[in-house]
Scaffold this motif. Sequence first.
Motif, short mmCIF file in Angstrom:
data_model
loop_
_atom_site.label_atom_id
_atom_site.label_comp_id
_atom_site.label_asym_id
_atom_site.label_seq_id
_atom_site.Cartn_x
_atom_site.Cartn_y
_atom_site.Cartn_z
N CYS A 72 -81.13 -6.25 -36.87
CA CYS A 72 -80.58 -7.51 -36.38
C CYS A 72 -79.75 -7.33 -35.12
O CYS A 72 -79.70 -8.22 -34.26
N SER A 73 -79.10 -6.18 -35.00
CA SER A 73 -78.33 -5.90 -33.78
C SER A 73 -79.27 -5.82 -32.57
O SER A 73 -78.94 -6.35 -31.50
N ALA A 116 -80.41 -9.34 -31.79
CA ALA A 116 -79.35 -10.11 -31.15
C ALA A 116 -79.22 -9.76 -29.67
O ALA A 116 -78.98 -10.64 -28.83
N LEU A 135 -70.97 -11.03 -28.67
CA LEU A 135 -70.72 -12.10 -29.64
C LEU A 135 -69.26 -12.17 -30.04
O LEU A 135 -68.71 -13.25 -30.28
N LEU A 177 -72.53 -11.47 -36.24
CA LEU A 177 -73.93 -11.33 -36.59
C LEU A 177 -74.05 -11.20 -38.10
O LEU A 177 -73.28 -10.47 -38.73
N SER A 178 -75.02 -11.88 -38.69
CA SER A 178 -75.18 -11.87 -40.14
C SER A 178 -76.66 -11.79 -40.50
O SER A 178 -77.52 -11.92 -39.63
N TRP A 179 -76.93 -11.57 -41.76
CA TRP A 179 -78.30 -11.50 -42.26
C TRP A 179 -78.29 -11.76 -43.75
O TRP A 179 -77.24 -11.83 -44.39
N CYS A 187 -82.15 -12.97 -39.35
CA CYS A 187 -80.94 -12.54 -38.67
C CYS A 187 -80.33 -13.80 -38.07
O CYS A 187 -81.05 -14.66 -37.55
N LYS A 188 -79.01 -13.93 -38.14
CA LYS A 188 -78.39 -15.19 -37.72
C LYS A 188 -76.98 -14.95 -37.20
O LYS A 188 -76.36 -13.91 -37.47
N VAL A 189 -76.49 -15.95 -36.49
CA VAL A 189 -75.17 -15.86 -35.87
C VAL A 189 -74.33 -17.02 -36.38
O VAL A 189 -74.82 -18.14 -36.52
N GLY A 217 -72.16 -9.00 -41.95
CA GLY A 217 -72.43 -9.09 -40.53
C GLY A 217 -71.28 -8.48 -39.76
O GLY A 217 -70.32 -7.98 -40.33
#
Length: 363
Positions: A245-246, A249, A258, A265-267, A284-286, A340
């Motif tokens: 995910c990094s 991103a 961020l 950053l999260s998942w 993967c999400k912010v 995250g």
Amino acid sequence: MSDEPERFPLTRSTLRARVLMVGVFVGALVAMSLSWVFSWGLETPEDRARQAQELAVARREAAFSSPPGSCLTWDKADASDVRKVSCTTEHLFEVVGVVNISDEYPRNARHPDEQTWRTIAQQRCGQSAGEYLKKPLDPFGKLTVGVLRPDRQQWAQGDRKLHCGLQWVAPGGEMQPLTQPAAEINQSNVWEPGTCLGLVGKTVGDPVPCSQEHSYEIIGLVDLAEEFEGFPPPDKQKTWLDRRCSAIAKRYTGGADLGKQGLILSWDVRERPSWKAGSTLVNCKVAATLEDKSGLAPVRGSVHKDAAPPEKDSGAGDRGNGDAGDNGDSQDGGDRNGGGRGGENQNGPGQGEQLPQQNQDGG
């Protein structure tokens, strides 16, 4: 003998008869046309409204007689315009079974309330869904069990037939369109990259434009099955997803920090029942969290590298700065968030925060 067919000259009487016949035929056509025009012109708005109502009733009755494997959709909130469509086009409901609850609710029984309907749906329709799919139904997945039930008038008339079905309900309760038969759908509870999910109190809502106040922005999609053959423990999922995910991103944001924007950053982390049902995809999400860590903070504007900067609005925070408003109770049942981290100026790589779960109402 000549090969030409024998010709018979037309007499005056024969010609007159043929002309008369043609005239009668043309006259009949004109009369029919005039009759159609005048009858159409006499149709009143009330007639057209009645015909439209009769058509809607016929479609509704056809939909409520649909066998398992049928797909239904509607536009009105009360589903009064429900109709049958192809399962390869947008639809809201796929019928998986038909049950009759007259044994438990006889003719004089009261019309159930919403919570009772949810219980009925789970008890009477849950088994039908698994049998229909011929594989497990992911309890934390995209598809949930629903029921098309008699309205109050039909209930009063003694109708106790229920159509059990599968549907996709967003965290805030809004039904989402499906474009494939349920058996072909990956049940992973994920969204397309670029989707922003609304904010309800301090938790997740339905999809909204990213220019509006929202909770999560989905920035990527990964498949755990690319790395793991069997079900991976949550810790191993987190370690692998942190790296994946990094990298996503960095590409999505163009290398933006961020942390400086107040974002992390999260998942998601998949549970064993989801893995068993074939749900191996993860978002993967912010997002941003409130200072007291009690929930999600409002974010406005996309973090995509090509997105326009968010418009300034004194009534809401930008990129996580602001008050989230009243508390909203989150319902368990969604995917578990694996944590995250923020940008380079945060507490170091891997310093994660447990984010609120996405809620999913399966009723």
